[in-house]
Design a protein around this motif. Sequence first.
Motif, PDB file in Angstrom:
ATOM      1  N   ARG A   1       0.925  -1.019  -0.028  1.00  0.00           N
ATOM      2  CA  ARG A   1      -0.151  -0.022  -0.044  1.00  0.00           C
ATOM      3  C   ARG A   1       0.920   1.182  -0.046  1.00  0.00           C
ATOM      4  O   ARG A   1       0.601   2.189  -0.760  1.00  0.00           O
ATOM      5  CB  ARG A   1      -0.885   0.026   1.277  1.00  0.00           C
ATOM      6  CG  ARG A   1      -1.729   1.245   1.274  1.00  0.00           C
ATOM      7  CD  ARG A   1      -2.784   1.337   2.583  1.00  0.00           C
ATOM      8  NE  ARG A   1      -4.034   0.239   1.971  1.00  0.00           N
ATOM      9  CZ  ARG A   1      -4.955   0.370   1.070  1.00  0.00           C
ATOM     10  NH1 ARG A   1      -5.233   1.576   0.438  1.00  0.00           N
ATOM     11  NH2 ARG A   1      -6.017  -0.620   1.130  1.00  0.00           N
ATOM     12  N   VAL A   2       1.700   1.256   0.754  1.00  0.00           N
ATOM     13  CA  VAL A   2       2.709   2.482   1.027  1.00  0.00           C
ATOM     14  C   VAL A   2       3.487   2.563  -0.613  1.00  0.00           C
ATOM     15  O   VAL A   2       3.683   3.605  -0.858  1.00  0.00           O
ATOM     16  CB  VAL A   2       3.624   2.384   2.139  1.00  0.00           C
ATOM     17  CG1 VAL A   2       4.829   3.412   2.055  1.00  0.00           C
ATOM     18  CG2 VAL A   2       2.853   2.323   3.384  1.00  0.00           C
TER      19      VAL A   2
ATOM     20  N   PRO B   1      13.232  13.700  -2.935  1.00  0.00           N
ATOM     21  CA  PRO B   1      12.293  14.027  -2.071  1.00  0.00           C
ATOM     22  C   PRO B   1      11.078  13.179  -2.283  1.00  0.00           C
ATOM     23  O   PRO B   1      10.328  12.727  -1.208  1.00  0.00           O
ATOM     24  CB  PRO B   1      11.617  15.367  -3.078  1.00  0.00           C
ATOM     25  CG  PRO B   1      12.848  15.903  -3.439  1.00  0.00           C
ATOM     26  CD  PRO B   1      13.685  14.773  -3.805  1.00  0.00           C
ATOM     27  N   VAL B   2      10.717  12.190  -3.262  1.00  0.00           N
ATOM     28  CA  VAL B   2       9.912  11.333  -3.535  1.00  0.00           C
ATOM     29  C   VAL B   2      10.539   9.896  -2.601  1.00  0.00           C
ATOM     30  O   VAL B   2       9.569   9.495  -1.795  1.00  0.00           O
ATOM     31  CB  VAL B   2       9.709  10.958  -4.838  1.00  0.00           C
ATOM     32  CG1 VAL B   2       9.006   9.459  -5.103  1.00  0.00           C
ATOM     33  CG2 VAL B   2       9.209  11.814  -5.814  1.00  0.00           C
ATOM     34  N   MET B   3      11.722  10.005  -2.536  1.00  0.00           N
ATOM     35  CA  MET B   3      12.087   8.713  -1.702  1.00  0.00           C
ATOM     36  C   MET B   3      11.953   9.118  -0.218  1.00  0.00           C
ATOM     37  O   MET B   3      11.613   8.013   0.544  1.00  0.00           O
ATOM     38  CB  MET B   3      13.615   8.249  -2.069  1.00  0.00           C
ATOM     39  CG  MET B   3      13.985   6.979  -1.495  1.00  0.00           C
ATOM     40  SD  MET B   3      13.136   5.629  -2.137  1.00  0.00           S
ATOM     41  CE  MET B   3      13.515   5.420  -3.600  1.00  0.00           C
ATOM     42  N   GLU B   4      12.457  10.397   0.192  1.00  0.00           N
ATOM     43  CA  GLU B   4      12.229  10.669   1.737  1.00  0.00           C
ATOM     44  C   GLU B   4      10.838  10.558   2.126  1.00  0.00           C
ATOM     45  O   GLU B   4      10.582   9.804   2.935  1.00  0.00           O
ATOM     46  CB  GLU B   4      12.699  12.104   1.793  1.00  0.00           C
ATOM     47  CG  GLU B   4      14.180  12.375   1.870  1.00  0.00           C
ATOM     48  CD  GLU B   4      14.648  13.610   2.410  1.00  0.00           C
ATOM     49  OE1 GLU B   4      13.507  14.448   2.833  1.00  0.00           O
ATOM     50  OE2 GLU B   4      15.548  13.829   2.427  1.00  0.00           O
TER      51      GLU B   4
ATOM     52  N   ASP C   1       6.734   7.761   5.103  1.00  0.00           N
ATOM     53  CA  ASP C   1       5.326   7.163   5.274  1.00  0.00           C
ATOM     54  C   ASP C   1       5.687   5.653   5.733  1.00  0.00           C
ATOM     55  O   ASP C   1       4.766   4.997   6.652  1.00  0.00           O
ATOM     56  CB  ASP C   1       4.783   7.099   4.002  1.00  0.00           C
ATOM     57  CG  ASP C   1       3.232   6.625   3.645  1.00  0.00           C
ATOM     58  OD1 ASP C   1       2.554   6.189   4.792  1.00  0.00           O
ATOM     59  OD2 ASP C   1       2.778   6.407   2.572  1.00  0.00           O
ATOM     60  N   LEU C   2       6.771   4.976   4.984  1.00  0.00           N
ATOM     61  CA  LEU C   2       6.753   3.424   5.472  1.00  0.00           C
ATOM     62  C   LEU C   2       7.257   3.165   7.088  1.00  0.00           C
ATOM     63  O   LEU C   2       6.776   2.473   7.565  1.00  0.00           O
ATOM     64  CB  LEU C   2       8.113   3.013   4.768  1.00  0.00           C
ATOM     65  CG  LEU C   2       8.274   1.434   4.814  1.00  0.00           C
ATOM     66  CD1 LEU C   2       6.926   0.862   3.975  1.00  0.00           C
ATOM     67  CD2 LEU C   2       9.872   1.352   4.072  1.00  0.00           C
TER      68      LEU C   2
ATOM     69  N   GLY D   1       2.889   2.299  13.495  1.00  0.00           N
ATOM     70  CA  GLY D   1       1.754   1.993  13.850  1.00  0.00           C
ATOM     71  C   GLY D   1       1.402   0.491  13.993  1.00  0.00           C
ATOM     72  O   GLY D   1       0.459   0.504  14.737  1.00  0.00           O
ATOM     73  N   LEU D   2       1.933  -0.217  13.323  1.00  0.00           N
ATOM     74  CA  LEU D   2       1.658  -1.584  13.329  1.00  0.00           C
ATOM     75  C   LEU D   2       2.468  -2.313  14.466  1.00  0.00           C
ATOM     76  O   LEU D   2       2.303  -3.541  14.654  1.00  0.00           O
ATOM     77  CB  LEU D   2       1.913  -2.298  12.089  1.00  0.00           C
ATOM     78  CG  LEU D   2       1.072  -1.884  10.810  1.00  0.00           C
ATOM     79  CD1 LEU D   2       1.634  -2.532   9.339  1.00  0.00           C
ATOM     80  CD2 LEU D   2      -0.158  -2.595  11.193  1.00  0.00           C
ATOM     81  N   GLY D   3       3.359  -1.527  15.232  1.00  0.00           N
ATOM     82  CA  GLY D   3       4.320  -2.160  16.078  1.00  0.00           C
ATOM     83  C   GLY D   3       5.603  -2.915  15.620  1.00  0.00           C
ATOM     84  O   GLY D   3       5.808  -3.828  16.126  1.00  0.00           O
TER      85      GLY D   3
END
Length: 328
Positions: free
Chosen positions: A39-40, A221-224, A229-230, A236-238
């Motif tokens: 998704r990311v 910038p896109v990779m950052e 996000d990753l 958030g998923l621990g």
Amino acid sequence: MADAPLITSEEFDTLEAEWAALWARVGDATPFQHPAWYRVWLRHFGSGTSPVFLSIRRGEHLVGVAALDMDREEARQLGDHNVQDYAGPLALGGEEAAVAAGVLEWLREDLTPGAVFWGLAKDSPMRDALAEAAEAGGWESSESHEAVCPGVDLPGDFEAFVGGLSKHDRHELRRKMRNFEAAGAVEFTSLAEASAVAGEMDTLFRLMRASRGDKDEFLTPVMEAFFRDLATTFAGLGMLRLAKLRLDGVTVAMTLSFEHAGTTFLYNSGYDPEFSRLAVGLVSKASAIRESIERGGKRFDFLRGDEEYKRRLGGVDREVVTMRLRAG
């Protein structure tokens, strides 16, 4: 007699929750096979791809998933090996053969003449299952070396880990850690909350750029944005930790790692070259190993690359291969 598997193409949103539940049941699954990873990745790099998500089921039970990028000439494993260390179809233990055969059957029925599966650990059941399914189905196959992912099995305490290194590496690691600890006030902390991780990503990027010249070109910038996000998604998923090594209040090195089922996956790192005389890069990674052991970790995977420090910390190469198939 067991139900024959059913292979279908499904929408990502429809499959995602069930895929995540399957992933949690697969003992050797990696973070790179979790639906959140795709998704990311699709959010940042999906433009121009034609993703297809295959589900393999026995009755009502999902036993496998494959994420593919389709075109007229071939299907390719979805994603990018530059940021995704392992890949390949996901299968419940014992169902690898059915999943591999099902994927190739679907491709043949789709009249797709070729397939490329990259990111396969050479010692994985899925690599073997794909090779056997290709032979049984009349596909021509070839395999090529792609990378190595050195890793080390962890004992129950850090001193035992150090004691298991070669005499030279053991001596050097102890000496460098003593030198660093004698240089000032030392602190090693790791962050797991998404908001805390997000707040430190700029520092990580700065250290990544400073410690390796090629990272400045890589960290567009896109990779950052993708890495931010990753990191927050998996925090958030621990499943993520961002660790800081500090000397007299100054952050001198950082590591970014995924965690799953007792394995720590070292994904990114950086250090301040002004402190290279204190081997802060090596010390930060040894500190991450120590923390992993203290938290009950069983394996430390350094992921792709044959950097010498990985061997100095006990890493043993695990080969990753690409498999290319053509319909016979």
